[in-house]
Design a protein around this motif. Structure first.
Motif, short mmCIF file in Angstrom:
data_model
loop_
_atom_site.label_atom_id
_atom_site.label_comp_id
_atom_site.label_asym_id
_atom_site.label_seq_id
_atom_site.Cartn_x
_atom_site.Cartn_y
_atom_site.Cartn_z
N ALA A 275 -43.48 -9.78 -126.81
CA ALA A 275 -44.64 -10.49 -127.35
C ALA A 275 -45.85 -10.21 -126.47
N VAL A 276 -47.00 -10.65 -126.95
CA VAL A 276 -48.18 -10.72 -126.09
C VAL A 276 -48.16 -12.08 -125.42
N TYR A 277 -48.25 -12.09 -124.12
CA TYR A 277 -48.21 -13.33 -123.35
C TYR A 277 -49.63 -13.71 -122.93
N TYR A 278 -49.98 -14.96 -123.23
CA TYR A 278 -51.32 -15.47 -122.96
C TYR A 278 -51.26 -16.58 -121.92
N CYS A 279 -52.21 -16.55 -121.02
CA CYS A 279 -52.38 -17.61 -120.04
C CYS A 279 -53.35 -18.66 -120.61
N ASN A 280 -53.07 -19.90 -120.33
CA ASN A 280 -53.91 -21.00 -120.80
C ASN A 280 -54.17 -21.97 -119.66
N ALA A 281 -55.37 -22.56 -119.65
CA ALA A 281 -55.69 -23.54 -118.61
C ALA A 281 -56.49 -24.69 -119.21
N ASP A 282 -56.16 -25.88 -118.78
CA ASP A 282 -56.89 -27.11 -119.14
C ASP A 282 -57.79 -27.42 -117.95
N VAL A 283 -59.11 -27.21 -118.15
CA VAL A 283 -60.03 -27.18 -117.00
C VAL A 283 -61.17 -28.18 -117.20
N ARG A 284 -61.46 -28.92 -116.15
CA ARG A 284 -62.70 -29.70 -116.13
C ARG A 284 -63.73 -28.85 -115.41
N THR A 285 -64.83 -28.55 -116.11
CA THR A 285 -65.86 -27.69 -115.53
C THR A 285 -67.01 -28.48 -114.92
N THR A 286 -67.22 -29.71 -115.42
CA THR A 286 -68.21 -30.60 -114.83
C THR A 286 -67.64 -32.01 -114.92
N ALA A 287 -68.37 -32.99 -114.43
CA ALA A 287 -67.89 -34.37 -114.49
C ALA A 287 -67.73 -34.84 -115.94
N ARG A 288 -68.43 -34.19 -116.88
CA ARG A 288 -68.38 -34.64 -118.28
C ARG A 288 -67.77 -33.63 -119.22
N SER A 289 -67.41 -32.47 -118.73
CA SER A 289 -66.96 -31.41 -119.63
C SER A 289 -65.57 -30.92 -119.25
N ARG A 290 -64.71 -30.88 -120.26
CA ARG A 290 -63.33 -30.42 -120.06
C ARG A 290 -62.97 -29.54 -121.23
N GLY A 291 -62.32 -28.43 -120.97
CA GLY A 291 -62.01 -27.51 -122.04
C GLY A 291 -60.70 -26.78 -121.86
N ASP A 292 -60.33 -26.11 -122.93
CA ASP A 292 -59.09 -25.34 -123.01
C ASP A 292 -59.47 -23.87 -123.01
N TYR A 293 -58.94 -23.10 -122.07
CA TYR A 293 -59.34 -21.70 -121.92
C TYR A 293 -58.13 -20.77 -122.02
N TRP A 294 -58.39 -19.56 -122.54
CA TRP A 294 -57.33 -18.58 -122.76
C TRP A 294 -57.66 -17.24 -122.10
N GLY A 295 -56.63 -16.56 -121.64
CA GLY A 295 -56.78 -15.20 -121.18
C GLY A 295 -56.73 -14.22 -122.34
N GLN A 296 -56.88 -12.95 -122.01
CA GLN A 296 -56.94 -11.92 -123.06
C GLN A 296 -55.55 -11.48 -123.51
N GLY A 297 -54.53 -11.85 -122.77
CA GLY A 297 -53.16 -11.51 -123.14
C GLY A 297 -52.66 -10.26 -122.45
N THR A 298 -51.36 -10.23 -122.21
CA THR A 298 -50.72 -9.06 -121.63
C THR A 298 -49.43 -8.78 -122.40
N GLN A 299 -49.21 -7.53 -122.73
CA GLN A 299 -48.05 -7.16 -123.57
C GLN A 299 -46.79 -7.07 -122.72
N VAL A 300 -45.74 -7.70 -123.22
CA VAL A 300 -44.40 -7.58 -122.64
C VAL A 300 -43.50 -7.00 -123.71
N THR A 301 -42.88 -5.88 -123.42
CA THR A 301 -41.99 -5.22 -124.36
C THR A 301 -40.63 -5.04 -123.71
N VAL A 302 -39.60 -5.58 -124.36
CA VAL A 302 -38.24 -5.47 -123.86
C VAL A 302 -37.47 -4.56 -124.82
N SER A 303 -37.14 -3.39 -124.34
CA SER A 303 -36.51 -2.41 -125.21
C SER A 303 -35.76 -1.37 -124.38
N SER A 304 -34.67 -0.88 -124.95
CA SER A 304 -33.93 0.19 -124.29
C SER A 304 -34.40 1.55 -124.78
#
Length: 121
Positions: A92-121
């Motif tokens: 699958a493509v694996y994505y990183c996620n973070a729940d971040v407070r950026t200021t005293a009043r602002s909080r958001g959900d952020y995502w990375g661009q993804g990295t491919q993981v392939t399991v195959s012989s």
């Protein structure tokens, strides 16, 4: 804003291991939790593992329990995902996620661009 940069994906044979990293940077007041999600072709994005920054509480998808381990370095705003005993179903493509407070009043959900993981012989 917040940037998440993932690394460590690639091609591995069944039974092999990979280690993913995700580093958060930018305007960060505090991070509540970070996690890994994955999305395979034709499927919805799903939670793989998540970790809180306070206390290090973790939770995992049933499908990866006992094989994957999530850990974090709070000082570097970085998390890792050690993946062992990989199966083709982990491909699958694996994505990183973070729940971040950026200021005293602002909080958001952020995502990375993804990295491919392939399991195959």
């Amino acid at each position: 804003q917040v940037q998440l940069v993932e690394s460590g994906g690639g091609l591995v044979q069944p039974g092999g291991s990979l280690r993913l990293s995700c580093a958060a940077s930018g305007i960060i007041f505090s991070i509540y939790s970070m996690g890994w999600y994955r999305q395979a072709p034709g499927k919805q994005r799903e939670l793989v593992a998540r970790i809180t920054t306070s206390g290090g509480t973790t939770n995992y998808a049933d499908s990866v329990k006992g094989r994957f381990t999530i850990s974090g370095d709070n000082a570097k705003n970085t998390i890792f995902l050690q993946m062992n005993s990989l199966k083709p179903g982990d491909t699958a493509v694996y994505y990183c996620n973070a729940d971040v407070r950026t200021t005293a009043r602002s909080r958001g959900d952020y995502w990375g661009q993804g990295t491919q993981v392939t399991v195959s012989s």
